[in-house]
Write a protein that holds these residues in place. Structure first.
Motif, PDB file in Angstrom:
ATOM      1  N   MET A   1      13.600  -2.814 -48.943  1.00  0.00           N
ATOM      2  CA  MET A   1      12.689  -3.183 -47.879  1.00  0.00           C
ATOM      3  C   MET A   1      12.406  -4.680 -47.997  1.00  0.00           C
ATOM      4  N   ASN A   2      12.464  -5.388 -46.873  1.00  0.00           N
ATOM      5  CA  ASN A   2      12.186  -6.819 -46.837  1.00  0.00           C
ATOM      6  C   ASN A   2      10.812  -7.092 -46.249  1.00  0.00           C
ATOM      7  N   ALA A   3      10.291  -8.264 -46.580  1.00  0.00           N
ATOM      8  CA  ALA A   3       9.018  -8.741 -46.050  1.00  0.00           C
ATOM      9  C   ALA A   3       9.133 -10.235 -45.800  1.00  0.00           C
ATOM     10  N   VAL A   4       8.390 -10.715 -44.824  1.00  0.00           N
ATOM     11  CA  VAL A   4       8.261 -12.150 -44.595  1.00  0.00           C
ATOM     12  C   VAL A   4       6.919 -12.551 -45.170  1.00  0.00           C
ATOM     13  N   TRP A   5       6.912 -13.587 -46.022  1.00  0.00           N
ATOM     14  CA  TRP A   5       5.670 -13.965 -46.681  1.00  0.00           C
ATOM     15  C   TRP A   5       5.629 -15.456 -46.988  1.00  0.00           C
ATOM     16  N   ALA A   6       4.407 -15.928 -47.159  1.00  0.00           N
ATOM     17  CA  ALA A   6       4.128 -17.296 -47.616  1.00  0.00           C
ATOM     18  C   ALA A   6       3.001 -17.166 -48.628  1.00  0.00           C
ATOM     19  N   ALA A   7       2.959 -18.075 -49.598  1.00  0.00           N
ATOM     20  CA  ALA A   7       1.972 -17.916 -50.668  1.00  0.00           C
ATOM     21  C   ALA A   7       1.691 -19.232 -51.367  1.00  0.00           C
ATOM     22  N   THR A   8       0.638 -19.187 -52.152  1.00  0.00           N
ATOM     23  CA  THR A   8       0.298 -20.301 -53.029  1.00  0.00           C
ATOM     24  C   THR A   8       1.458 -20.548 -53.987  1.00  0.00           C
ATOM     25  N   SER A   9       1.733 -21.811 -54.258  1.00  0.00           N
ATOM     26  CA  SER A   9       2.744 -22.175 -55.251  1.00  0.00           C
ATOM     27  C   SER A   9       2.113 -22.091 -56.644  1.00  0.00           C
ATOM     28  N   PRO A  10       2.705 -21.340 -57.556  1.00  0.00           N
ATOM     29  CA  PRO A  10       2.151 -21.279 -58.915  1.00  0.00           C
ATOM     30  C   PRO A  10       2.201 -22.638 -59.617  1.00  0.00           C
ATOM     31  N   GLU A  11       3.172 -23.463 -59.262  1.00  0.00           N
ATOM     32  CA  GLU A  11       3.318 -24.770 -59.899  1.00  0.00           C
ATOM     33  C   GLU A  11       2.244 -25.761 -59.459  1.00  0.00           C
ATOM     34  N   SER A  12       2.019 -25.864 -58.148  1.00  0.00           N
ATOM     35  CA  SER A  12       1.065 -26.855 -57.634  1.00  0.00           C
ATOM     36  C   SER A  12      -0.335 -26.284 -57.434  1.00  0.00           C
ATOM     37  N   GLY A  13      -0.438 -24.967 -57.261  1.00  0.00           N
ATOM     38  CA  GLY A  13      -1.724 -24.365 -56.934  1.00  0.00           C
ATOM     39  C   GLY A  13      -2.104 -24.527 -55.468  1.00  0.00           C
ATOM     40  N   LEU A  14      -1.189 -25.066 -54.658  1.00  0.00           N
ATOM     41  CA  LEU A  14      -1.437 -25.284 -53.232  1.00  0.00           C
ATOM     42  C   LEU A  14      -0.658 -24.269 -52.409  1.00  0.00           C
ATOM     43  N   PHE A  15      -1.190 -23.943 -51.238  1.00  0.00           N
ATOM     44  CA  PHE A  15      -0.515 -23.000 -50.351  1.00  0.00           C
ATOM     45  C   PHE A  15       0.751 -23.626 -49.801  1.00  0.00           C
ATOM     46  N   ASP A  16       1.855 -22.905 -49.899  1.00  0.00           N
ATOM     47  CA  ASP A  16       3.131 -23.323 -49.330  1.00  0.00           C
ATOM     48  C   ASP A  16       3.350 -22.494 -48.070  1.00  0.00           C
ATOM     49  N   PRO A  17       3.198 -23.076 -46.875  1.00  0.00           N
ATOM     50  CA  PRO A  17       3.252 -22.305 -45.633  1.00  0.00           C
ATOM     51  C   PRO A  17       4.656 -21.895 -45.197  1.00  0.00           C
ATOM     52  N   VAL A  18       5.673 -22.305 -45.933  1.00  0.00           N
ATOM     53  CA  VAL A  18       7.047 -21.952 -45.562  1.00  0.00           C
ATOM     54  C   VAL A  18       7.252 -20.452 -45.791  1.00  0.00           C
ATOM     55  N   GLU A  19       7.583 -19.749 -44.715  1.00  0.00           N
ATOM     56  CA  GLU A  19       7.804 -18.305 -44.830  1.00  0.00           C
ATOM     57  C   GLU A  19       9.163 -18.016 -45.457  1.00  0.00           C
ATOM     58  N   ARG A  20       9.175 -16.978 -46.297  1.00  0.00           N
ATOM     59  CA  ARG A  20      10.400 -16.499 -46.915  1.00  0.00           C
ATOM     60  C   ARG A  20      10.623 -15.071 -46.454  1.00  0.00           C
ATOM     61  N   CYS A  21      11.862 -14.688 -46.243  1.00  0.00           N
ATOM     62  CA  CYS A  21      12.196 -13.302 -45.960  1.00  0.00           C
ATOM     63  C   CYS A  21      12.977 -12.798 -47.166  1.00  0.00           C
ATOM     64  N   THR A  22      12.323 -11.953 -47.966  1.00  0.00           N
ATOM     65  CA  THR A  22      12.924 -11.475 -49.205  1.00  0.00           C
ATOM     66  C   THR A  22      12.601  -9.999 -49.395  1.00  0.00           C
ATOM     67  N   GLU A  23      13.139  -9.440 -50.456  1.00  0.00           N
ATOM     68  CA  GLU A  23      12.756  -8.087 -50.826  1.00  0.00           C
ATOM     69  C   GLU A  23      11.301  -8.099 -51.282  1.00  0.00           C
ATOM     70  N   VAL A  24      10.629  -6.976 -51.120  1.00  0.00           N
ATOM     71  CA  VAL A  24       9.224  -6.858 -51.505  1.00  0.00           C
ATOM     72  C   VAL A  24       9.060  -7.161 -52.998  1.00  0.00           C
ATOM     73  N   LYS A  25      10.076  -6.894 -53.795  1.00  0.00           N
ATOM     74  CA  LYS A  25      10.011  -7.183 -55.229  1.00  0.00           C
ATOM     75  C   LYS A  25       9.745  -8.666 -55.478  1.00  0.00           C
ATOM     76  N   ASP A  26      10.341  -9.549 -54.684  1.00  0.00           N
ATOM     77  CA  ASP A  26      10.105 -10.986 -54.849  1.00  0.00           C
ATOM     78  C   ASP A  26       8.655 -11.348 -54.532  1.00  0.00           C
ATOM     79  N   LEU A  27       8.094 -10.710 -53.519  1.00  0.00           N
ATOM     80  CA  LEU A  27       6.674 -10.907 -53.204  1.00  0.00           C
ATOM     81  C   LEU A  27       5.811 -10.413 -54.356  1.00  0.00           C
ATOM     82  N   SER A  28       6.154  -9.280 -54.900  1.00  0.00           N
ATOM     83  CA  SER A  28       5.425  -8.724 -56.038  1.00  0.00           C
ATOM     84  C   SER A  28       5.496  -9.661 -57.244  1.00  0.00           C
TER      85      SER A  28
END
Length: 133
Positions: A1-28
């Motif tokens: 199952m795939n999801a489109v998501w955007a999230a905070t960058s663990p490296e910078s601590g800032l929100f990265d608004p670029v959406e990714r379409c990946t497997e839910v495992k990558d979001l997890s």
């Protein structure tokens, strides 16, 4: 199952608004990295539709879940009692800490479970009681 998501960058601590379409495992995996950092913000939606979008904002063990049904309607998921209803809890919304009343705060594990459930059905109505903003 795939999801489109955007999230905070663990490296910078800032929100990265670029959406990714990946497997839910990558979001997890991203959620788990952010959790080890102590806070984060995630937006997720179906790869087939722009809406609904579910957001998860968390800091330590407190989380808030927003639902964007369309461009004009946003709701908050009613909390699970982890914080008193009159309390103010701060969670990151994109790059800023935002105060939220305790009646809309959930335990992080419960909130993540709901986000994961959303990625399986793309239906938000079953996740709990929503309070439209």
């Amino acid at each position: 199952m795939n999801a489109v998501w955007a999230a905070t960058s663990p490296e910078s601590g800032l929100f990265d608004p670029v959406e990714r379409c990946t497997e839910v495992k990558d979001l997890s995996d991203r959620f788990n990295r952010l959790r080890s950092c102590g806070q984060g913000y995630i937006e997720v939606r179906s790869p087939n539709r722009e809406f609904p979008v579910l957001t998860l904002a968390f800091r330590d063990d407190h989380a808030v879940v927003h639902l964007m049904s369309d461009t004009e309607r946003t709701s908050l998921l009613v909390g699970d009692g982890i914080a008193p209803s009159g309390a103010k809890v701060e969670v990151p919304i994109m790059d800023d800490l935002a105060p939220v009343t305790g009646d809309c705060v959930l335990k992080i594990d419960q909130a993540w479970g709901l986000v994961h459930d959303f990625t399986q059905t793309w239906e938000a109505g079953r996740l709990g009681e929503w309070c439209e903003l």
